[in-house]
Design an enzyme around this catalytic site. Structure first.
Site, mmCIF file in Angstrom:
data_model
loop_
_atom_site.group_PDB
_atom_site.id
_atom_site.type_symbol
_atom_site.label_atom_id
_atom_site.label_comp_id
_atom_site.label_asym_id
_atom_site.label_seq_id
_atom_site.Cartn_x
_atom_site.Cartn_y
_atom_site.Cartn_z
ATOM 1 N N ARG A 1 -10.458 11.108 -2.715
ATOM 2 C CA ARG A 1 -9.270 11.810 -2.216
ATOM 3 C C ARG A 1 -9.340 13.303 -2.558
ATOM 4 N NH1 ARG A 1 -4.266 9.398 -1.621
ATOM 5 N NH2 ARG A 1 -3.256 10.939 -2.930
ATOM 6 N N ARG B 1 -15.543 21.487 -3.700
ATOM 7 C CA ARG B 1 -15.842 22.637 -2.833
ATOM 8 C C ARG B 1 -16.783 23.615 -3.486
ATOM 9 N NH1 ARG B 1 -10.252 23.633 -2.176
ATOM 10 N NH2 ARG B 1 -9.538 22.253 -0.516
ATOM 11 N N ARG C 1 0.077 0.086 -10.325
ATOM 12 C CA ARG C 1 0.071 1.048 -11.432
ATOM 13 C C ARG C 1 1.442 1.689 -11.440
ATOM 14 N NH1 ARG C 1 -1.168 6.512 -11.780
ATOM 15 N NH2 ARG C 1 -2.312 6.842 -9.850
ATOM 16 N N ARG D 1 0.473 14.207 -16.552
ATOM 17 C CA ARG D 1 0.773 15.470 -15.867
ATOM 18 C C ARG D 1 2.095 16.025 -16.355
ATOM 19 N NH1 ARG D 1 -0.869 13.679 -9.669
ATOM 20 N NH2 ARG D 1 0.362 11.829 -10.055
ATOM 21 N N GLU E 1 4.748 13.073 -17.051
ATOM 22 C CA GLU E 1 4.433 11.796 -16.395
ATOM 23 C C GLU E 1 3.564 10.958 -17.334
ATOM 24 O OE1 GLU E 1 3.231 11.629 -12.020
ATOM 25 O OE2 GLU E 1 1.353 11.179 -13.043
ATOM 26 N N TYR F 1 -2.548 2.806 -0.401
ATOM 27 C CA TYR F 1 -2.366 4.076 -1.102
ATOM 28 C C TYR F 1 -2.075 5.150 -0.048
ATOM 29 C CZ TYR F 1 -3.730 7.344 -4.939
ATOM 30 O OH TYR F 1 -3.780 8.283 -5.924
ATOM 31 N N ASP G 1 -0.303 8.364 1.775
ATOM 32 C CA ASP G 1 0.449 9.598 1.575
ATOM 33 C C ASP G 1 1.606 9.620 2.572
ATOM 34 O OD1 ASP G 1 -0.756 10.905 -0.553
ATOM 35 O OD2 ASP G 1 -2.414 11.610 0.687
HETATM 36 P P1 FAD Z 1 8.933 3.822 -0.837
HETATM 37 O O1 FAD Z 1 9.192 5.282 -0.923
HETATM 38 O O2 FAD Z 1 8.478 3.110 -2.053
HETATM 39 O O3 FAD Z 1 10.266 3.137 -0.306
HETATM 40 C C1 FAD Z 1 10.485 1.753 -0.353
HETATM 41 C C2 FAD Z 1 11.983 1.547 -0.511
HETATM 42 O O4 FAD Z 1 12.258 0.144 -0.382
HETATM 43 C C3 FAD Z 1 12.503 1.971 -1.878
HETATM 44 O O5 FAD Z 1 13.594 2.872 -1.731
HETATM 45 C C4 FAD Z 1 12.927 0.655 -2.531
HETATM 46 O O6 FAD Z 1 14.061 0.803 -3.376
HETATM 47 C C5 FAD Z 1 13.258 -0.203 -1.312
HETATM 48 N N1 FAD Z 1 13.152 -1.630 -1.559
HETATM 49 C C6 FAD Z 1 12.087 -2.308 -2.040
HETATM 50 N N2 FAD Z 1 12.382 -3.625 -2.161
HETATM 51 C C7 FAD Z 1 13.653 -3.774 -1.739
HETATM 52 C C8 FAD Z 1 14.541 -4.894 -1.648
HETATM 53 N N3 FAD Z 1 14.161 -6.116 -2.032
HETATM 54 N N4 FAD Z 1 15.812 -4.690 -1.174
HETATM 55 C C9 FAD Z 1 16.218 -3.443 -0.822
HETATM 56 N N5 FAD Z 1 15.419 -2.357 -0.908
HETATM 57 C C10 FAD Z 1 14.160 -2.514 -1.351
HETATM 58 N N6 FAD Z 1 2.426 11.489 -0.838
HETATM 59 C C11 FAD Z 1 2.093 12.703 -0.343
HETATM 60 O O7 FAD Z 1 1.920 12.840 0.866
HETATM 61 N N7 FAD Z 1 1.968 13.780 -1.173
HETATM 62 C C12 FAD Z 1 2.159 13.700 -2.517
HETATM 63 O O8 FAD Z 1 2.042 14.687 -3.229
HETATM 64 C C13 FAD Z 1 2.510 12.430 -3.067
HETATM 65 N N8 FAD Z 1 2.706 12.290 -4.381
HETATM 66 C C14 FAD Z 1 3.065 11.064 -4.889
HETATM 67 C C15 FAD Z 1 3.284 10.974 -6.249
HETATM 68 C C16 FAD Z 1 3.670 9.752 -6.785
HETATM 69 C C17 FAD Z 1 3.903 9.649 -8.262
HETATM 70 C C18 FAD Z 1 3.808 8.610 -5.947
HETATM 71 C C19 FAD Z 1 4.203 7.289 -6.529
HETATM 72 C C20 FAD Z 1 3.584 8.715 -4.600
HETATM 73 C C21 FAD Z 1 3.206 9.935 -4.043
HETATM 74 N N9 FAD Z 1 3.004 10.095 -2.675
HETATM 75 C C22 FAD Z 1 2.654 11.317 -2.169
HETATM 76 C C23 FAD Z 1 3.153 8.959 -1.736
HETATM 77 C C24 FAD Z 1 4.550 8.842 -1.132
HETATM 78 O O9 FAD Z 1 5.509 8.693 -2.156
HETATM 79 C C25 FAD Z 1 4.593 7.603 -0.225
HETATM 80 O O10 FAD Z 1 3.580 7.665 0.742
HETATM 81 C C26 FAD Z 1 5.912 7.376 0.507
HETATM 82 O O11 FAD Z 1 7.017 7.844 -0.176
HETATM 83 C C27 FAD Z 1 6.036 5.879 0.756
HETATM 84 O O12 FAD Z 1 7.158 5.572 1.519
HETATM 85 P P2 FAD Z 1 7.538 4.043 1.730
HETATM 86 O O13 FAD Z 1 8.751 4.015 2.602
HETATM 87 O O14 FAD Z 1 6.351 3.278 2.167
HETATM 88 O O15 FAD Z 1 7.864 3.466 0.272
HETATM 89 N N1 UDP Z 2 -8.388 12.780 -10.852
HETATM 90 C C1 UDP Z 2 -9.038 13.109 -12.023
HETATM 91 N N2 UDP Z 2 -8.692 14.258 -12.678
HETATM 92 C C2 UDP Z 2 -7.730 15.082 -12.215
HETATM 93 C C3 UDP Z 2 -7.077 14.754 -11.014
HETATM 94 C C4 UDP Z 2 -7.421 13.584 -10.367
HETATM 95 O O1 UDP Z 2 -9.895 12.371 -12.482
HETATM 96 O O2 UDP Z 2 -7.442 16.111 -12.869
HETATM 97 C C5 UDP Z 2 -8.772 11.511 -10.193
HETATM 98 C C6 UDP Z 2 -7.972 10.317 -10.724
HETATM 99 O O3 UDP Z 2 -8.821 9.194 -10.730
HETATM 100 C C7 UDP Z 2 -6.893 10.148 -9.672
HETATM 101 C C8 UDP Z 2 -7.660 10.510 -8.396
HETATM 102 O O4 UDP Z 2 -8.524 11.570 -8.806
HETATM 103 O O5 UDP Z 2 -6.387 8.833 -9.639
HETATM 104 C C9 UDP Z 2 -6.801 10.946 -7.237
HETATM 105 O O6 UDP Z 2 -6.038 12.063 -7.646
HETATM 106 P P1 UDP Z 2 -4.706 12.456 -6.906
HETATM 107 O O7 UDP Z 2 -4.252 13.757 -7.458
HETATM 108 O O8 UDP Z 2 -4.913 12.335 -5.450
HETATM 109 O O9 UDP Z 2 -3.755 11.296 -7.415
HETATM 110 P P2 UDP Z 2 -2.217 11.043 -7.127
HETATM 111 O O10 UDP Z 2 -1.570 12.377 -6.875
HETATM 112 O O11 UDP Z 2 -2.169 10.141 -5.955
HETATM 113 O O12 UDP Z 2 -1.763 10.430 -8.395
#
Ligand code: FAD
Ligand code: UDP
Length: 372
Positions: A175, A179, A252, A283, A303, A351, A353
């Site tokens: 991911r 560069r 996770r 982080r 985090e 996984y 985005d």
């Molecule tokens: P979710 O956002 O998980 O929504 C699911 C919803 O369903 C939740 O509100 C939950 O409460 C509800 N639900 C579940 N079960 C039930 C139930 N039984 N009854 C009622 N409600 C229920 N993406 C990016 O593009 N850029 C980023 O920088 C990025 N950073 C991230 C960082 C973190 C820490 C995480 C965890 C994810 C990140 N993502 C990022 C990914 C992004 O969060 C997801 O792709 C997106 O929000 C997923 O949307 P979703 O609707 O699939 O799921």
């Molecule tokens: N990663 C790493 N070191 C860093 C940043 C990322 O080893 O400083 C690795 C780590 O395994 C991570 C993966 O790269 O799970 C993907 O990173 P990303 O930032 O995309 O993770 P996310 O934002 O989805 O947690």
């Protein structure tokens, strides 16, 4: 609609998948009811305002995509700023630029040209004879050599995932860009930014005109909800939908610790990764920098990885061989559920985005309307 059915679609989950699907169907004249068990809509992109700063409540979210259509789609709901993600890696107090690029290589080895950097990486891995990488460790070593693997990848990854890097799939590290230019942009995509005013604007825009019930868990009265609508869109955990009959899929999870600091600028960057094994968190986010804030105080989130992830928020699917094998069994059951559409990070166990979740919801809603 049959007489007892009040809605065309019951949508379980108001995250980006559920909200996008609801938006498209409402636009097409369908009646939707969206449920969420949390006390707010938006799933993991939800923001809370603290000290006049939009705090990314479930971890930092940076929108990025190569797809002009998806970029225009989200821009309907909010204006995006020009934020470019450039995290800093902190290894025992030594600071390095991410993603791995000529700045990182120069700080580590003093290499000044791409040729010198490539030669250094080749020298470090020559004796390892890595073929097609079979796991994250091999993939990382092949891409950036032993120094970066040891300082910036191995401990961060193992702390974050609670697994050995040799037990994790190679795609996770792919991911990240590697560069041979002096470019600290974490993403390769053409479009990137943060919605000005936070992500709630996007969710509010998507859900405008839909009925939403919060604090409502689908499983508390599954029979009632199923009888209310002609079709169900389910965005919760796929294993939960089938009562875990083939066992639990692994996730996770993370825990967040919020701090308000009585200072204008705490770490000088939105994201700092702590890549050593000893620092217990992975982080630190400083939220104001996502929107170039000038508020008098600042808010940070530490985090932490969570050990007992099965009883915590399911954030990241663990797409290893064992879980993918179990997933296949659930997917076979899902394909037989004619009334239910499974979508999003949890129901598809992918996984994803944000842009990918929106794309998936747009595709599935389009197919629905086509098949009418
Ligand atoms: P979710 O956002 O998980 O929504 C699911 C919803 O369903 C939740 O509100 C939950 O409460 C509800 N639900 C579940 N079960 C039930 C139930 N039984 N009854 C009622 N409600 C229920 N993406 C990016 O593009 N850029 C980023 O920088 C990025 N950073 C991230 C960082 C973190 C820490 C995480 C965890 C994810 C990140 N993502 C990022 C990914 C992004 O969060 C997801 O792709 C997106 O929000 C997923 O949307 P979703 O609707 O699939 O799921
Ligand atoms: N990663 C790493 N070191 C860093 C940043 C990322 O080893 O400083 C690795 C780590 O395994 C991570 C993966 O790269 O799970 C993907 O990173 P990303 O930032 O995309 O993770 P996310 O934002 O989805 O947690």
């Amino acid at each position: 609609m049959k007489s007892e059915e009040k809605y065309d679609y019951l949508i379980v989950g108001s995250g980006l998948f559920g909200a996008t699907f609801a938006h498209e169907m409402t636009k097409a004249g369908k009646k939707c009811l969206v449920l969420d068990k949390r006390d707010h809509a938006g799933g993991n992109i939800h923001c809370k305002k603290i000290e006049d700063i939009n705090v990314h409540w479930y971890g930092a979210h940076i929108f990025h995509t190569n797809d002009k259509f998806l970029w225009d789609y989200v821009n309907q709901f909010a204006e995006f700023n020009r934020y470019t993600n450039s995290p800093i890696a902190n290894y025992k107090g030594e600071l390095y630029n991410l993603p791995f690029n000529m700045n990182t290589f120069y700080s580590l080895w003093g290499t000044k040209t791409p040729k010198e950097a490539k030669e250094e990486i080749a020298r470090q891995i020559k004796h390892l004879n890595i073929g097609e990488p079979q796991n994250l460790e091999e993939q990382a070593l092949k891409l950036v050599g032993t120094d970066i693997y040891e300082k910036l990848i191995k401990h961060y990854t193992e702390k974050q995932w609670g697994k050995k890097a040799t037990e994790l799939p190679a795609f996770i590290i792919k991911r990240l860009p590697v560069r041979f230019t002096y470019d600290n942009n974490y993403f390769n995509d053409k479009y990137q930014g943060i919605p000005i005013g936070g992500y709630n604007k996007i969710i509010d825009g998507l859900l405008d005109g839909c009925e939403v019930r919060l604090n409502t868990d689908f499983f508390e009265d599954r029979t009632k909800w199923l009888s209310l609508a002609e079709k169900i869109v389910y965005t919760g955990k796929i294993d939960a939908y089938f009562d875990y009959r083939f066992g639990e899929l692994e996730y996770r999870s993370l825990r967040y610790e919020l701090e308000v600091h009585d200072t204008e600028n705490y770490q000088g960057n939105a994201v700092m990764n702590f890549t050593d094994a000893e620092t217990p968190y992975t982080r630190v986010y400083e939220h104001k920098h996502f929107e170039f804030g000038t508020q008098p105080k600042t808010v940070t989130t530490k985090e932490y990885p969570v050990k007992d992830a099965q009883n915590a928020e399911p954030y990241y699917p663990v797409n290893d061989e064992k879980n993918m094998h179990t997933l296949k069994k659930y997917q076979d059951l899902a394909s037989k559920e004619e009334k239910v559409i499974f979508g999003g990070r949890l129901a598809e166990y992918r996984y994803y985005d944000m842009h990918q979740v929106i794309a998936s919801a747009l595709l599935k809603s389009k197919n629905e309307l086509k098949n009418e």
